[in-house]
Design a protein around this motif. Structure first.
Motif, PDB file in Angstrom:
ATOM      1  N   LYS A 300      45.388  52.092  -4.631  1.00 18.38           N
ATOM      2  CA  LYS A 300      45.898  52.632  -5.713  1.00 18.38           C
ATOM      3  C   LYS A 300      44.528  52.464  -6.768  1.00 18.38           C
ATOM      4  O   LYS A 300      44.657  53.446  -7.857  1.00 18.38           O
ATOM      5  CB  LYS A 300      46.600  51.021  -6.511  1.00 18.38           C
ATOM      6  CG  LYS A 300      47.499  51.364  -7.632  1.00 18.38           C
ATOM      7  CD  LYS A 300      48.430  50.249  -7.879  1.00 18.38           C
ATOM      8  CE  LYS A 300      49.243  50.565  -9.079  1.00 18.38           C
ATOM      9  NZ  LYS A 300      50.342  49.491  -9.063  1.00 18.38           N
ATOM     10  N   MET A 301      43.419  51.785  -6.684  1.00 17.35           N
ATOM     11  CA  MET A 301      42.339  52.033  -7.514  1.00 17.35           C
ATOM     12  C   MET A 301      41.784  53.143  -7.594  1.00 17.35           C
ATOM     13  O   MET A 301      41.349  54.053  -8.224  1.00 17.35           O
ATOM     14  CB  MET A 301      41.109  50.960  -7.230  1.00 17.35           C
ATOM     15  CG  MET A 301      41.889  49.451  -7.641  1.00 17.35           C
ATOM     16  SD  MET A 301      40.720  48.048  -6.944  1.00 17.35           S
ATOM     17  CE  MET A 301      39.196  48.346  -7.867  1.00 17.35           C
ATOM     18  N   LEU A 302      41.699  53.856  -6.134  1.00 16.97           N
ATOM     19  CA  LEU A 302      40.920  55.142  -5.767  1.00 16.97           C
ATOM     20  C   LEU A 302      41.568  56.082  -6.246  1.00 16.97           C
ATOM     21  O   LEU A 302      41.142  57.139  -6.946  1.00 16.97           O
ATOM     22  CB  LEU A 302      40.729  55.190  -4.112  1.00 16.97           C
ATOM     23  CG  LEU A 302      40.219  54.288  -3.364  1.00 16.97           C
ATOM     24  CD1 LEU A 302      40.347  54.462  -1.827  1.00 16.97           C
ATOM     25  CD2 LEU A 302      38.443  54.397  -3.704  1.00 16.97           C
ATOM     26  N   LEU A 303      43.112  55.991  -6.243  1.00 12.92           N
ATOM     27  CA  LEU A 303      43.837  57.163  -6.864  1.00 12.92           C
ATOM     28  C   LEU A 303      43.612  57.646  -8.442  1.00 12.92           C
ATOM     29  O   LEU A 303      43.652  58.698  -8.960  1.00 12.92           O
ATOM     30  CB  LEU A 303      45.237  56.897  -6.756  1.00 12.92           C
ATOM     31  CG  LEU A 303      46.028  57.217  -5.363  1.00 12.92           C
ATOM     32  CD1 LEU A 303      47.352  56.643  -5.291  1.00 12.92           C
ATOM     33  CD2 LEU A 303      45.937  58.827  -5.287  1.00 12.92           C
ATOM     34  N   LYS A 304      43.263  56.461  -9.123  1.00 13.16           N
ATOM     35  CA  LYS A 304      42.946  56.301 -10.571  1.00 13.16           C
ATOM     36  C   LYS A 304      41.575  57.282 -10.798  1.00 13.16           C
ATOM     37  O   LYS A 304      41.418  57.597 -11.871  1.00 13.16           O
ATOM     38  CB  LYS A 304      42.955  55.053 -11.237  1.00 13.16           C
ATOM     39  CG  LYS A 304      44.259  54.431 -11.150  1.00 13.16           C
ATOM     40  CD  LYS A 304      44.371  53.142 -11.801  1.00 13.16           C
ATOM     41  CE  LYS A 304      45.554  52.270 -11.872  1.00 13.16           C
ATOM     42  NZ  LYS A 304      45.633  50.949 -12.263  1.00 13.16           N
ATOM     43  N   GLU A 305      40.974  57.360  -9.931  1.00 13.35           N
ATOM     44  CA  GLU A 305      39.539  57.806 -10.016  1.00 13.35           C
ATOM     45  C   GLU A 305      39.489  59.297  -9.404  1.00 13.35           C
ATOM     46  O   GLU A 305      39.561  59.536  -8.191  1.00 13.35           O
ATOM     47  CB  GLU A 305      38.223  56.867  -9.380  1.00 13.35           C
ATOM     48  CG  GLU A 305      36.862  57.607  -9.361  1.00 13.35           C
ATOM     49  CD  GLU A 305      36.622  57.810 -10.936  1.00 13.35           C
ATOM     50  OE1 GLU A 305      36.104  58.875 -11.169  1.00 13.35           O
ATOM     51  OE2 GLU A 305      36.462  56.960 -11.536  1.00 13.35           O
ATOM     52  N   LYS A 306      39.070  60.343 -10.416  1.00 13.85           N
ATOM     53  CA  LYS A 306      39.210  61.735 -10.044  1.00 13.85           C
ATOM     54  C   LYS A 306      38.186  62.238  -9.114  1.00 13.85           C
ATOM     55  O   LYS A 306      38.152  62.925  -8.330  1.00 13.85           O
ATOM     56  CB  LYS A 306      39.314  62.586 -11.220  1.00 13.85           C
ATOM     57  CG  LYS A 306      40.398  62.474 -12.225  1.00 13.85           C
ATOM     58  CD  LYS A 306      40.364  63.318 -13.301  1.00 13.85           C
ATOM     59  CE  LYS A 306      41.429  63.529 -14.275  1.00 13.85           C
ATOM     60  NZ  LYS A 306      41.438  64.171 -15.212  1.00 13.85           N
ATOM     61  N   GLN A 307      37.268  61.287  -8.815  1.00  9.90           N
ATOM     62  CA  GLN A 307      36.070  61.570  -7.996  1.00  9.90           C
ATOM     63  C   GLN A 307      36.646  61.673  -6.536  1.00  9.90           C
ATOM     64  O   GLN A 307      36.054  62.486  -5.845  1.00  9.90           O
ATOM     65  CB  GLN A 307      35.030  60.636  -7.907  1.00  9.90           C
ATOM     66  CG  GLN A 307      33.986  60.884  -7.117  1.00  9.90           C
ATOM     67  CD  GLN A 307      32.966  59.530  -7.068  1.00  9.90           C
ATOM     68  OE1 GLN A 307      32.551  59.021  -7.971  1.00  9.90           O
ATOM     69  NE2 GLN A 307      32.603  58.850  -5.737  1.00  9.90           N
ATOM     70  N   PHE A 308      37.562  60.892  -6.076  1.00 10.35           N
ATOM     71  CA  PHE A 308      38.109  60.767  -4.668  1.00 10.35           C
ATOM     72  C   PHE A 308      39.243  61.510  -4.616  1.00 10.35           C
ATOM     73  O   PHE A 308      40.387  61.472  -5.010  1.00 10.35           O
ATOM     74  CB  PHE A 308      38.547  59.210  -4.345  1.00 10.35           C
ATOM     75  CG  PHE A 308      37.476  58.434  -4.700  1.00 10.35           C
ATOM     76  CD1 PHE A 308      36.328  58.433  -4.127  1.00 10.35           C
ATOM     77  CD2 PHE A 308      37.603  57.433  -5.663  1.00 10.35           C
ATOM     78  CE1 PHE A 308      35.342  57.228  -4.025  1.00 10.35           C
ATOM     79  CE2 PHE A 308      36.615  56.574  -5.929  1.00 10.35           C
ATOM     80  CZ  PHE A 308      35.370  56.467  -5.155  1.00 10.35           C
ATOM     81  N   GLU A 309      39.027  62.852  -4.135  1.00  2.00           N
ATOM     82  CA  GLU A 309      40.029  64.025  -3.929  1.00  2.00           C
ATOM     83  C   GLU A 309      40.660  63.954  -2.634  1.00  2.00           C
ATOM     84  O   GLU A 309      41.788  64.660  -2.475  1.00  2.00           O
ATOM     85  CB  GLU A 309      38.964  65.319  -3.803  1.00  2.00           C
ATOM     86  CG  GLU A 309      38.196  65.562  -5.009  1.00  2.00           C
ATOM     87  CD  GLU A 309      37.440  66.651  -4.921  1.00  2.00           C
ATOM     88  OE1 GLU A 309      37.079  67.320  -3.611  1.00  2.00           O
ATOM     89  OE2 GLU A 309      36.426  67.165  -5.919  1.00  2.00           O
ATOM     90  N   ARG A 310      40.314  63.059  -1.627  1.00  2.00           N
ATOM     91  CA  ARG A 310      41.161  62.936  -0.380  1.00  2.00           C
ATOM     92  C   ARG A 310      41.007  61.575   0.028  1.00  2.00           C
ATOM     93  O   ARG A 310      39.834  60.845   0.177  1.00  2.00           O
ATOM     94  CB  ARG A 310      40.461  63.822   0.620  1.00  2.00           C
ATOM     95  CG  ARG A 310      41.413  63.561   1.857  1.00  2.00           C
ATOM     96  CD  ARG A 310      40.513  64.787   3.120  1.00  2.00           C
ATOM     97  NE  ARG A 310      41.002  64.651   4.373  1.00  2.00           N
ATOM     98  CZ  ARG A 310      40.317  64.415   5.397  1.00  2.00           C
ATOM     99  NH1 ARG A 310      39.022  64.794   5.297  1.00  2.00           N
ATOM    100  NH2 ARG A 310      40.670  64.337   6.671  1.00  2.00           N
ATOM    101  N   ILE A 311      42.123  60.907   0.150  1.00  2.00           N
ATOM    102  CA  ILE A 311      42.119  59.388   0.374  1.00  2.00           C
ATOM    103  C   ILE A 311      43.064  59.405   1.646  1.00  2.00           C
ATOM    104  O   ILE A 311      44.366  59.495   1.688  1.00  2.00           O
ATOM    105  CB  ILE A 311      42.836  58.387  -0.796  1.00  2.00           C
ATOM    106  CG1 ILE A 311      41.811  58.927  -1.985  1.00  2.00           C
ATOM    107  CG2 ILE A 311      42.861  57.159  -0.692  1.00  2.00           C
ATOM    108  CD1 ILE A 311      42.494  58.569  -3.325  1.00  2.00           C
ATOM    109  N   LEU A 312      42.900  58.342   2.487  1.00  2.00           N
ATOM    110  CA  LEU A 312      43.710  57.992   3.628  1.00  2.00           C
ATOM    111  C   LEU A 312      43.805  56.556   3.734  1.00  2.00           C
ATOM    112  O   LEU A 312      42.583  56.167   3.755  1.00  2.00           O
ATOM    113  CB  LEU A 312      43.080  58.699   5.020  1.00  2.00           C
ATOM    114  CG  LEU A 312      43.792  58.335   6.306  1.00  2.00           C
ATOM    115  CD1 LEU A 312      44.987  59.031   6.070  1.00  2.00           C
ATOM    116  CD2 LEU A 312      42.993  58.651   7.664  1.00  2.00           C
ATOM    117  N   GLY A 313      44.936  55.801   4.166  1.00  2.00           N
ATOM    118  CA  GLY A 313      45.133  54.537   4.125  1.00  2.00           C
ATOM    119  C   GLY A 313      45.500  54.492   5.460  1.00  2.00           C
ATOM    120  O   GLY A 313      46.630  55.229   5.908  1.00  2.00           O
ATOM    121  N   MET A 314      45.028  53.355   6.482  1.00  2.00           N
ATOM    122  CA  MET A 314      45.363  53.158   7.784  1.00  2.00           C
ATOM    123  C   MET A 314      45.665  51.934   7.948  1.00  2.00           C
ATOM    124  O   MET A 314      44.910  51.100   7.445  1.00  2.00           O
ATOM    125  CB  MET A 314      44.499  53.769   8.864  1.00  2.00           C
ATOM    126  CG  MET A 314      45.128  53.615  10.219  1.00  2.00           C
ATOM    127  SD  MET A 314      43.809  54.495  11.428  1.00  2.00           S
ATOM    128  CE  MET A 314      42.999  52.758  11.676  1.00  2.00           C
TER     129      MET A 314
END
Length: 468
Positions: A300-314
Motif C-alpha cells: 500500500k505504501m509502495l503504490l502511493k509512490e510514483k517511483q515504483f512502476e511495477r510492484i509484486l507481492g508474494m
C-alpha cells in the motif's frame, strides 16, 4: 463463563435497581452465538449478588467465526471460547446491563453516583501473555484489590504445568457504572481472539466506556493496543484522542506544571515498514517485489509512490493474499493503478521465474519463519536466481527479547518462529551470503536502541556489486 457482582451496601438490594433486573426473575438476552442469563443467587438487605452466565453455542460459534486462518485445522471445534470470559462477556455486559453501564436508573436516579463496596468474581479469565502480572497491571491502578487463582492444565499430569486460565476476584468501592465500564474494556483487552470485527466503531466504544479513567491509566497504551488488537491506525487514533483529552487544562496542577503531551509512539512494525520503504526509495528502484507480503501494508505504501512502476507481492498463504486484496481495495482500483501491481502465491525456498527481473526485493520479518536447514535454498532463490539489485531484509534481534517483560527465557516472539538471531549471528550470516553471491551488505538497526542489547529488529541492505 460466569460473572458475579455482589455488594454489602445498605440496603444491598439497591443493586437490583441499578442493574434494572428484578431479583425474583431469571432473565436472558440473545448474543450472536448463544445467550446470556441474569439471575440473583442472593438478594437481601445485607448482601445482594447478581450473576451473568454466558451460554455459548459451539455450533453457532463456528458458523459466525471470522477467523478462517488458524494453523490448527480443528481450531473451530477445539477451543476455549464457550468456557472463558472473553469478548463475548463484554458484549453481554453491554446488553444485559446497558442502563447501569450508561449511568441511568429511572426509578432511583440518586443511586447512579453512589459509591458502594463491590466484590467481583470472574470464572474463568484467560491471560495468554503476561498472566498474573498483566492482570494486576490492568486492575490494580484503578483501586481494586486483586486476588487470582491459577489453574493447572491437568491435575492428573502436573508435569504439564500451569494453564493460562485464572479465576479473578476483585474488591473495592466504586460507582457501579465505573465498575462495569472497567470490565467492559479490560476483559476484551485480555482476549487475543475477539469474535467481532475491529473497526473505527470499536475506537468510539473504547473512548466512550473509558471516559474519565482510561486517559489517566498508567497502562493506557497497552490497554488501547490490546483492545484494538494491535491495529496501528486505530490504535494511533484512539491514543491521540486520549492524550488530547488528558487532564483538565484549567486545573491548578495543569497551570503549574504544564506538562508536554508525549507523542504516540510509532509501533515497531510501522518503523520496519517506514525504514524499508525509505531504503527502497533511496535505491532508485522502479520495480519491487515484497516477499512474504502478508496483508499488503508495504504494498500500500509502495503504490502511493510514483517511483515504483511495477510492484509484486508474494505470500505462501492464499488467505493472507485475499486479505491483501481487501486492504488494497484491489477490485476497485483504477485500471492504470491495477497495471502496476500483482499478487501471487509462492514459497521462498523454491526457484520461481516470476521473481526475476526486479530492481529491489523487500523481505520483512520472514526468514525467521523458515527452518534453518532451508536457509541455503532461500539464499539461492534470492541471491543466485532472482538476483535483484537491492535486497532489504529485516529479522528480530534475539538479544532484545530480555527487555520484554512477558517473554519467558529462551522463547521466541512468535509461535511460528523457527529461530531468532543475535546481532553477531545476523551479521555473520548476512556477510557470508553477500560475499558468496556478489553483493555488499550494510547492517542497520530498526527501533529504539538499548545500549546493552541493541534495537528490537535488525536490517540488512544487500547491494549487488557494480550497482550504483
Amino acid at each position: 463463563m460466569l460473572l458475579n457482582i455482589s455488594t454489602t451496601h445498605t440496603p444491598a438490594t439497591d443493586l437490583s435497581f441499578l442493574l434494572h433486573k428484578h431479583p425474583d426473575k431469571l432473565q436472558s438476552v440473545d448474543l450472536s452465538s448463544g445467550k446470556a442469563h441474569i439471575f440473583y443467587p442472593e438478594a437481601n438487605q445485607e448482601r445482594c449478588a447478581a450473576c451473568l452466565l454466558l451460554d455459548i453455542n459451539p455450533i453457532e460459534l463456528v458458523k459466525n467465526s471470522r477467523n478462517n486462518n488458524n494453523d490448527f485445522a480443528l481450531a473451530h471445534y477445539v477451543n476455549d471460547r464457550p468456557y472463558v470470559a472473553s469478548s463475548f462477556m463484554s458484549v453481554a455486559i453491554s446488553k444485559a446491563f446497558s442502563t447501569a453501564l450508561n449511568g441511568k436508573c429511572s426509578k432511583r436516579p440518586e443511586l447512579v453516583d453512589q459509591v458502594m463496596p463491590f466484590q467481583v468474581t470472574i470464572s474463568v479469565l484467560p491471560a495468554p501473555k503476561g498472566g498474573e502480572f498483566l492482570i494486576r497491571k490492568l486492575f490494580e491502578p484503578l483501586g481494586y484489590d486483586v486476588n487470582l487463582e491459577r489453574y493447572q492444565l491437568d491435575s492428573t499430569f502436573p508435569e504439564w504445568g500451569e494453564s493460562k486460565y485464572y479465576t479473578l476476584q476483585l474488591s473495592g468501592k466504586f460507582k457501579l457504572k465505573d465498575l462495569l465500564s472497567h470490565l467492559y474494556v479490560l476483559i476484551p483487552s485480555l482476549d487475543n481472539n475477539k469474535h467481532y470485527w475491529i473497526s473505527q466503531s470499536e475506537v468510539e466504544k473504547l473512548l466512550q466506556k473509558g471516559e474519565g479513567w482510561l486517559g489517566n491509566h498508567p497502562e493506557k497504551e497497552q490497554i488501547t493496543k490490546r483492545y484494538l488488537k494491535g491495529i496501528g491506525g486505530l490504535t494511533r487514533n484512539a491514543l491521540d484522542r486520549l492524550l488530547d483529552g488528558d487532564g483538565d487544562e484549567n486545573s491548578p496542577e495543569a497551570e503549574e506544571s504544564n506538562p508536554e503531551v508525549d507523542e504516540v509512539k510509532e509501533t515497531l512494525h510501522q518503523q520496519r515498514l517506514r525504514q524499508t520503504f525509505q531504503e527502497l526509495k533511496i535505491s532508485g528502484a522502479k520495480s519491487v517485489v515484497d516477499l512474504g507480503c502478508g496483508e499488503g501494508k508495504l504494498l500500500k505504501m509502495l503504490l502511493k509512490e510514483k517511483q515504483f512502476e511495477r510492484i509484486l507481492g508474494m505470500d505462501v498463504s492464499y488467505r493472507t493474499l485475499e486479505k491483501a486484496v481487501e486492504r488494497l481495495h484491489y477490485d476497485e482500483m483504477p485500471p492504470k493503478q491495477k497495471e502496476r501491481i500483482n499478487l501471487i502465491q509462492g514459497a521462498l525456498t523454491y526457484r520461481d521465474k516470476r521473481l526475476d527481473g526486479f530492481d529491489a526485493a523487500a523481505i520483512i520479518e520472514v526468514i525467521e519463519h523458515l527452518d534453518l536447514n532451508r536457509l541455503k535454498a532461500f539464499e539461492r532463490v534470492i541471491f543466485q536466481f532472482s538476483k535483484p539489485k537491492v535486497v532489504v531484509l529485516t529479522t528480530p534481534n534475539k538479544e532484545y527479547n530480555q527487555l520484554f517483560e512477558t517473554m519467558a527465557l529462551d522463547s521466541f516472539r512468535h509461535a511460528d518462529h523457527r529461530f531468532e538471531w543475535t546481532r553477531k549471528e545476523f551479521r555473520d550470516w548476512a556477510e557470508n551470503a553477500a560475499n558468496a553471491n556478489g553483493y555488499q551488505v550494510e547492517i542497520k538497526s530498526v527501533g529504539e536502541e538499548d545500549k546493552n542489547v541493541g534495537a528490537p529488529s535488525q536490517m540488512a541492505i544487500f547491494k549487488l556489486n557494480n550497482h550504483e
